[in-house]
Design a protein around this motif. Structure first.
Motif, mmCIF file in Angstrom:
data_model
loop_
_atom_site.group_PDB
_atom_site.id
_atom_site.type_symbol
_atom_site.label_atom_id
_atom_site.label_comp_id
_atom_site.label_asym_id
_atom_site.label_seq_id
_atom_site.Cartn_x
_atom_site.Cartn_y
_atom_site.Cartn_z
ATOM 1 N N GLN A 48 0.841 -1.205 0.000
ATOM 2 C CA GLN A 48 0.000 0.000 0.000
ATOM 3 C C GLN A 48 0.876 1.255 0.000
ATOM 4 O O GLN A 48 0.626 2.193 -0.763
ATOM 5 N N VAL A 49 1.875 1.249 0.860
ATOM 6 C CA VAL A 49 2.757 2.417 0.958
ATOM 7 C C VAL A 49 3.576 2.575 -0.315
ATOM 8 O O VAL A 49 3.763 3.694 -0.807
ATOM 9 N N GLN A 50 4.041 1.471 -0.885
ATOM 10 C CA GLN A 50 4.779 1.544 -2.144
ATOM 11 C C GLN A 50 3.908 2.157 -3.232
ATOM 12 O O GLN A 50 4.368 2.986 -4.016
ATOM 13 N N GLN A 51 2.635 1.788 -3.271
ATOM 14 C CA GLN A 51 1.727 2.336 -4.278
ATOM 15 C C GLN A 51 1.565 3.850 -4.109
ATOM 16 O O GLN A 51 1.474 4.578 -5.091
ATOM 17 N N MET A 52 1.536 4.326 -2.871
ATOM 18 C CA MET A 52 1.484 5.775 -2.630
ATOM 19 C C MET A 52 2.723 6.441 -3.225
ATOM 20 O O MET A 52 2.617 7.477 -3.888
ATOM 21 N N HIS A 53 3.899 5.827 -3.002
ATOM 22 C CA HIS A 53 5.132 6.382 -3.551
ATOM 23 C C HIS A 53 5.098 6.392 -5.079
ATOM 24 O O HIS A 53 5.540 7.349 -5.707
ATOM 25 N N VAL A 54 4.563 5.332 -5.659
ATOM 26 C CA VAL A 54 4.459 5.253 -7.120
ATOM 27 C C VAL A 54 3.563 6.380 -7.646
ATOM 28 O O VAL A 54 3.890 7.025 -8.642
ATOM 29 N N GLN A 55 2.451 6.620 -6.977
ATOM 30 C CA GLN A 55 1.542 7.695 -7.400
ATOM 31 C C GLN A 55 2.210 9.060 -7.298
ATOM 32 O O GLN A 55 2.030 9.903 -8.169
ATOM 33 N N GLU A 81 4.465 -5.889 -6.625
ATOM 34 C CA GLU A 81 3.653 -6.675 -5.694
ATOM 35 C C GLU A 81 4.498 -7.614 -4.832
ATOM 36 O O GLU A 81 4.043 -8.126 -3.832
ATOM 37 N N ASN A 82 5.741 -7.811 -5.232
ATOM 38 C CA ASN A 82 6.635 -8.700 -4.496
ATOM 39 C C ASN A 82 7.756 -7.884 -3.851
ATOM 40 O O ASN A 82 8.903 -8.298 -3.829
ATOM 41 N N LEU A 83 7.393 -6.717 -3.348
ATOM 42 C CA LEU A 83 8.361 -5.795 -2.763
ATOM 43 C C LEU A 83 9.143 -6.459 -1.625
ATOM 44 O O LEU A 83 10.353 -6.332 -1.524
ATOM 45 N N ILE A 84 8.434 -7.172 -0.781
ATOM 46 C CA ILE A 84 9.071 -7.895 0.313
ATOM 47 C C ILE A 84 8.735 -9.373 0.161
ATOM 48 O O ILE A 84 7.592 -9.777 0.354
ATOM 49 N N THR A 85 9.732 -10.135 -0.222
ATOM 50 C CA THR A 85 9.523 -11.573 -0.353
ATOM 51 C C THR A 85 9.468 -12.196 1.036
ATOM 52 O O THR A 85 9.879 -11.589 2.033
#
Length: 155
Positions: free
Chosen positions: A22-29, A39-43
Motif C-alpha cells: 500500500q505504501v509503495q503504491q502511494m510512492h508510485v503515485q 507486488e513482491n516488494l518484500i519476499t
C-alpha cells in the motif's frame, strides 16, 4: 482500540507485505519517475531476514496486523561529524484503514523505548517530500528537519 506493538512473527508476513505494498503504491503515485509498482516488494525470504534481525515490529489490533515498523542502529563517526549512535526508522507503514488512529504514535513510543534501551543518541527517519500527512505527524511527535534532499531533473 488497544494497539500492541510487538516483534514480527512468521505468520505476520502476508499482512505486512500487503501494508508495505500500500505504501509503495502511494510512492508510485507521487513519483512514478522514481518508484515502480512491485507486488513482491518484500519476499517471504526478505521478511524472514528482517524478522530474524530483531528489528522488525508490527502493530497488532485485536489479532490483526495493521502496521509495520523496521529500525536499525547506525553508528556515525567521521572527521566531519560528531560521533553518535542513531536509531534509524527504515520503514513505518500503516494500513490505509487505520491511518490517523494512533498507530504511528504507538510506533514512536516503541522507538523511544528502544532508544532508551540501546543508549542511542537520537532517532532519525526519512520521509517522502510529498507525504504531507506523515510529515505533520512526525512534527507533532517532536521531529524537526535535519536535511533536505534536492534534485535537478533535466530533459
Amino acid at each position: 482500540m488497544k494497539i500492541l506493538v510487538r516483534n514480527a512473527k512468521k505468520e505476520d508476513y502476508s499482512a505486512a507485505r500487503d501494508i508495505m505494498n500500500q505504501v509503495q503504491q502511494m510512492h508510485v503515485q507521487w513519483r512514478p519517475d522514481v518508484y515502480k509498482a512491485n507486488e513482491n516488494l518484500i519476499t517471504e525470504e526478505i521478511f524472514g531476514f528482517m524478522r530474524e534481525s530483531g528489528n522488525l515490529y508490527v502493530a497488532d489490533v485485536e489479532g490483526s496486523v495493521v502496521g509495520v515498523l523496521e529500525v536499525t542502529m547506525k553508528h556515525v563517526e567521521s572527521p566531519a561529524h560528531v560521533t553518535k549512535d542513531i536509531l534509524f526508522i527504515d520503514s513505518m507503514a500503516v494500513d490505509s484503514e487505520f491511518r490517523g488512529k494512533g498507530i504511528g504514535h504507538a510506533f514512536f513510543e516503541k522507538v523511544k523505548e528502544l532508544k532508551k534501551e540501546s543508549g542511542a543518541d537520537a532517532i532519525e527517519l526519512q520521509v517522502n517530500a510529498r507525504n504531507i500527512a506523515a510529515m505533520e505527524m512526525y512534527k507533532k511527535c517532536g521531529f524537526t528537519e535535519k536535511s533536505i534532499n534536492m534534485e535537478l531533473l533535466e530533459n
